[in-house]
Design an enzyme around this catalytic site. Structure first.
Site, PDB file in Angstrom:
ATOM      1  CB  SER A   1      -0.824  -0.096   1.245  1.00 25.69           C
ATOM      2  OG  SER A   1      -1.993   0.708   1.161  1.00 25.69           O
TER       3      SER A   1
ATOM      4  CG  ASP B   1      -6.432  -3.941  -3.708  1.00 28.87           C
ATOM      5  OD1 ASP B   1      -6.368  -3.065  -2.374  1.00 28.87           O
ATOM      6  OD2 ASP B   1      -5.227  -4.638  -3.372  1.00 28.87           O
TER       7      ASP B   1
ATOM      8  CG  HIS C   1      -5.767  -2.783   0.836  1.00 25.91           C
ATOM      9  ND1 HIS C   1      -4.945  -2.253  -0.320  1.00 25.91           N
ATOM     10  CD2 HIS C   1      -5.042  -1.995   1.844  1.00 25.91           C
ATOM     11  CE1 HIS C   1      -4.272  -1.379   0.019  1.00 25.91           C
ATOM     12  NE2 HIS C   1      -4.234  -1.155   1.134  1.00 25.91           N
TER      13      HIS C   1
HETATM   14  N1  LIG Z   1      -7.820   3.983   6.845  1.00 27.86           N
HETATM   15  C1  LIG Z   1      -7.486   3.375   6.065  1.00 27.86           C
HETATM   16  C2  LIG Z   1      -6.402   2.215   6.546  1.00 27.86           C
HETATM   17  C3  LIG Z   1      -5.543   2.021   5.372  1.00 27.86           C
HETATM   18  O1  LIG Z   1      -5.622   2.296   4.200  1.00 27.86           O
HETATM   19  C4  LIG Z   1      -4.450   0.924   5.607  1.00 27.86           C
HETATM   20  C5  LIG Z   1      -4.070   0.317   6.800  1.00 27.86           C
HETATM   21  C6  LIG Z   1      -3.277  -0.513   7.051  1.00 27.86           C
HETATM   22  C7  LIG Z   1      -2.266  -0.963   6.153  1.00 27.86           C
HETATM   23  C8  LIG Z   1      -2.510  -0.253   4.984  1.00 27.86           C
HETATM   24  C9  LIG Z   1      -3.446   0.664   4.597  1.00 27.86           C
HETATM   25  N2  LIG Z   1      -3.574   1.284   3.247  1.00 27.86           N
HETATM   26  C10 LIG Z   1      -2.501   1.946   2.478  1.00 27.86           C
HETATM   27  O2  LIG Z   1      -1.420   2.109   3.009  1.00 27.86           O
HETATM   28  C11 LIG Z   1      -8.473   2.386   5.572  1.00 27.86           C
HETATM   29  O3  LIG Z   1      -9.698   2.884   5.307  1.00 27.86           O
HETATM   30  O4  LIG Z   1      -8.554   1.313   5.381  1.00 27.86           O
END
Ligand SMILES: N[C@@H](CC(=O)c1ccccc1NC=O)C(=O)O
Length: 343
Positions: free
Chosen positions: A163, A248, A317
């Site tokens: 991510s 995703d 994800h």
């Molecule tokens: N607030 C985000 C959190 C999130 O995107 C996320 C959490 C843990 C690991 C990776 C993530 N996404 C991108 O870095 C959500 O809505 O999922």
């Protein structure tokens, strides 16, 4: 007439989304199908926490090793059973939208990889609001330089990110190592459910702690760097795996596909370049004429990278990364096959 940015299409698809839809597309937890959003995030942290405790209890390691002077600049190294100085190193950057997550809960792939002879490094970087995107990119660069200097006999450094962490890893595809004393022995990239164009994030609530301007987003965009790149600093033999989960969000999926092969609707186009933009190599009347040029969006494929793309079946994800705790998961196996150059 302006010379176009290399083949960028007139309007990026995310610009057509409403504010609510954009927010939705860039909230990975809302796309999880087997759990509620909060439960998915809780499970992700819990699995990361358990994997890290297991890794620390069962693998030879060096924890909280500083790679810089900053308080947040440290990393954990987990070694395989066999003597380790010359092993391949897999360096992992956790996700969490550059504002959450920690190396202390991100040792997902440590046990399966170290069991096969790969040293695994989990890097801490200063998440927002303490750190800015520019600082995080710089910290990631220095963490890799540190590993190369400490383990100059390594059999390859492989960067893996999830991510936001995949974004940080992708920024290293075109990093300039000349200002550091060494160039790392980069042999592969595993970019998992990443973000390669940060512009849409500026218009979501995720930008709250980040405070990114559009200029910051462009300067720190792997897609934009690829488009501006004239050279390819990393060895072309270095494999780049772009991976996204079936569940995703469509925007996350689009980002990965476009980074790999460009927009679906993209048509290369011909444009007239006025003479003042041309390098005047010939003298005489020909030099003052304009020229027709063919433009095309730059992508990993077109840039000549040794890249491949995979959409992994039936994972969201978060599952995509927590399944890396399993030896027999398809992505664990893909990573190991790439590192050991097996077909
Ligand atoms: N607030 C985000 C959190 C999130 O995107 C996320 C959490 C843990 C690991 C990776 C993530 N996404 C991108 O870095 C959500 O809505 O999922």
């Amino acid at each position: 007439m302006e010379v176009p940015e290399r083949g960028r299409r007139a309007e990026a698809p995310w610009k057509k989304l409403s504010k609510e839809e954009l927010e939705n597309q860039y909230s990975p937890s809302r796309w999880v199908i087997r759990l509620g959003a909060e439960e998915a995030l809780r499970t992700y942290s819990q699995i990361g926490d358990e994997a890290t405790k297991r890794a620390r209890a069962t693998r030879r390691n060096r924890l909280h090793v500083p790679y810089g002077d900053g308080e947040g600049e440290n990393l954990d190294i987990y070694f395989p059973e066999q003597v380790s100085e010359a092993s391949p190193f897999c360096v992992f950057f956790h996700g969490g939208y550059w504002q959450s997550g920690s190396k202390d809960t991100s040792a997902f792939m440590v046990n399966p990889l170290t069991a096969q002879g790969v040293a695994v490094v989990i890097v801490a970087y200063d998440i927002a609001p303490k750190g800015t995107l520019d600082q995080m990119v710089d910290q990631v660069t220095r963490s890799i330089v540190y590993i190369q200097k400490q383990y100059p006999r390594n059999e390859g450094i492989y960067l893996c990110g999830h991510s936001a962490g995949a974004h940080l890893a992708a920024m290293m595809l075109l990093a300039d190592w000349t200002k550091h004393a060494v160039a790392p022995n980069l042999r592969g990239f595993f970019l998992i459910s990443g973000i390669y164009d940060l512009e849409p994030i500026v218009f979501t609530s995720q930008n709250g702690p980040l405070l990114m301007t559009l200029e910051d987003a462009r300067r720190n965009g792997p897609q934009q760097l690829l488009e501006a790149a004239l050279t390819q600093p990393v060895d072309p033999a270095c494999h780049v795996l772009v991976i996204v989960g079936q569940h995703d969000s469509p925007e996350f999926s689009r980002q990965s596909r476009e980074f790999y092969q460009g927009p679906q609707d993209h048509q290369p186009f011909i444009q007239q370049i006025p003479s003042e933009h041309l390098l005047q190599v010939r003298q005489g009347p020909a030099a003052s004429r304009s020229c027709l040029a063919l433009f095309s969006t730059q992508t990993l494929c077109r840039g000549g990278w040794n890249a491949s793309f995979e959409e992994l079946h039936d994972v969201d994800h978060f599952e995509i990364i927590w399944k890396l705790t399993q030896d027999d998961y398809v992505l664990t196996q893909m990573i190991l096959r790439t590192i050991f150059q097996e077909p």
